[in-house]
Design an enzyme around this catalytic site. Structure first.
Site, PDB file in Angstrom:
ATOM      1  N   GLU A 336       0.842  -1.195   0.000  1.00 64.44           N
ATOM      2  CA  GLU A 336       0.000   0.000   0.000  1.00 64.44           C
ATOM      3  C   GLU A 336       0.878   1.247   0.000  1.00 64.44           C
ATOM      4  OE1 GLU A 336      -4.236  -0.937   2.273  1.00 64.44           O
ATOM      5  OE2 GLU A 336      -2.738   0.312   3.249  1.00 64.44           O
ATOM      6  N   CYS A 337       0.652   2.126  -0.949  1.00 63.14           N
ATOM      7  CA  CYS A 337       1.302   3.433  -1.025  1.00 63.14           C
ATOM      8  C   CYS A 337       2.827   3.300  -0.908  1.00 63.14           C
ATOM      9  CB  CYS A 337       0.728   4.381   0.029  1.00 63.14           C
ATOM     10  SG  CYS A 337       1.015   6.127  -0.349  1.00 63.14           S
ATOM     11  N   GLY A 338       3.424   3.585   0.240  1.00 64.53           N
ATOM     12  CA  GLY A 338       4.866   3.443   0.373  1.00 64.53           C
ATOM     13  C   GLY A 338       5.327   2.034   0.082  1.00 64.53           C
TER      14      GLY A 338
END
Length: 443
Positions: A336-338
């Protein structure tokens, strides 16, 4: 049939806008109440990872997000009713301005903090930045009274106040408008917490975090009537068929290897607790420590965080990277994201230096040319993955500053924003590896 559950007495700390001083008041109050021997349960309205991490340190209890757009009312009622066990008082921090949300309603509101205040009945303490004004502050604050049915403004804390005369002028006008002033914080630069582009620096990164929180508590106790705030706090109520009952969360796997360090720390507590309650085992490991995920895990989950600040260390974490490649040959990996950026081929940091990431996805991102991506997201899965099966709809949000240089893999979602507009960025999938900038909150 819906049942009514009584919640502990509580307050919501809110403001007309961001930057008014909500977090200063919230953190100082949390620590001040704990120092009095009270068990304090913190909450945060809306999607946010950083403030709740500070809440948790200040209150010595996990802080939970409650979101009216992306979280079903059943999930919210479960979070509220199950987390307050043993608490003497609740302190909930609002987001942005009290009534700020999106234009179209989601699960049970438009994401405004006022949604939670109206649902629970917890009164609001309004933090007003009175720099550059005095009596006029009362005119603005008076507009909050009666603006929404079920939302009670119980008192006001002045922030960035000047001389005693300045405080007196503002306080007299507010009192005349029916708004008791319970404190006035002077302009003070020595008690602020460090910030970066997504908000505050994470609690675990902040040097001498407890001494800083004690200083905030000293500051609040010196200038705010904490006893009066406790008197203004009232019990909340929940009317829901779900109140007091656990709402099942389907974990993404039985044994979950969870990346957990300064680069990967953005995980919502309600998800972790839901996974554990459903029988899943969570096994943390540190990519920054060049650790490999547990070889007996069924899934690797790389959460969001700040990989761009640790890109060099991640690029050189050879054991971590090789073990991830080996794991992904036979079992699912999700980011997720990072975590999504770390799964990609490369990341360019803010200084323009390029770093080789894990390379399980073709994604290439850059922080050299920052672009803010922010908002609620409705995501329909177009392929099976740890989050669900084809056709399932997930609710969550996106908040990052990365620019996408390349994204050659097949999409994972059909993505819409809160207005129902279709968005081009739908994550990535390649083999057993999936990733997205989207932070999952609820189904």
């Amino acid at each position: 049939m819906p049942e009514t559950v009584t919640l502990p007495r509580g307050l919501m700390i809110a403001a007309p806008r961001s930057g008014s001083g909500k977090t200063t008041v919230t953190l100082g109050l949390l620590r001040a109440l704990v120092r009095r021997g009270l068990k304090v349960q913190p909450f945060k309205c809306g999607p946010d990872y950083i403030d709740p991490a500070f809440h948790a340190v200040a209150a010595a209890r996990p802080s939970y997000n409650v979101d009216s757009w992306a979280m079903s009312w059943g999930r919210a009622a479960d979070v509220l009713s199950s987390s307050v066990s043993g608490a003497d008082v609740v302190v909930c921090e609002a987001l942005m301005g009290l009534f700020d949300g999106v234009s179209k309603a989601g699960a049970w509101g438009n994401g405004a903090s006022a949604d939670l205040a109206a649902k629970t009945g917890w009164p609001v303490i309004l933090v007003l930045d009175v720099s550059g004004q005095s009596q006029t502050a009362a005119a603005g604050a008076r507009g909050f009274q009666g603006f929404r049915e079920g939302v009670t403004i119980a008192g006001v804390v002045l922030n960035r106040a000047g001389s005693p005369r300045h405080v007196r002028f503002a306080s007299e006008a507010l009192e005349a408008a029916g708004l008791p002033v319970v404190g006035a914080l002077p302009r003070e630069k020595t008690v602020v917490l460090p910030e970066r582009h997504l908000g505050l620096v994470q609690a675990e990164e902040t040097a001498e975090i407890n001494s800083r929180l004690d200083a905030l508590a000293d500051f609040v106790e010196a200038h705010v009537d904490v006893d009066r705030l406790l008197q203004l706090a009232t019990p909340g109520t929940l009317n829901s068929a779900y109140a007091g009952n656990r709402v099942n969360v389907v974990p993404p796997a039985q044994r979950i290897a969870l990346a957990r360090d300064a680069a990967f720390s953005f995980v919502y507590p309600h998800l972790l607790e839901g996974w554990r309650a459903a029988g899943a085992e969570i096994i943390p490991f540190s990519p920054l420590g060049d650790e490999a995920p547990d070889p007996d895990a069924d899934l690797v989950w790389l959460p969001g965080g700040y990989p761009e600040l640790h890109a060099g260390a991640l690029a050189n974490a050879r054991r971590f990277k090789s073990s991830m490649a080996e794991f992904a040959r036979s079992r699912p990996v999700h980011g997720e994201c990072g975590g999504y950026m770390a799964l990609g081929a490369g990341l360019v940091d803010a200084a323009g230096h390029s770093h080789e990431m894990i390379g399980l996805l073709g994604l290439e991102t850059s922080f050299a040319a920052r672009k803010m991506n922010l908002g609620y997201r409705r995501a329909e899965l177009v392929a099976d993955c740890p989050l669900g099966v084809v056709g399932e709809v997930l609710m969550g949000h996106e908040f990052h500053y990365a620019s996408v240089l390349s994204s050659p893999d097949a999409p994972l979602f059909k993505m819409q924003n809160s207005d129902g507009e279709t968005l081009p960025a739908g994550g990535s999938r390649k083999g057993l590896v999936t990733g997205t900038f989207f932070h999952f909150i609820d189904k």
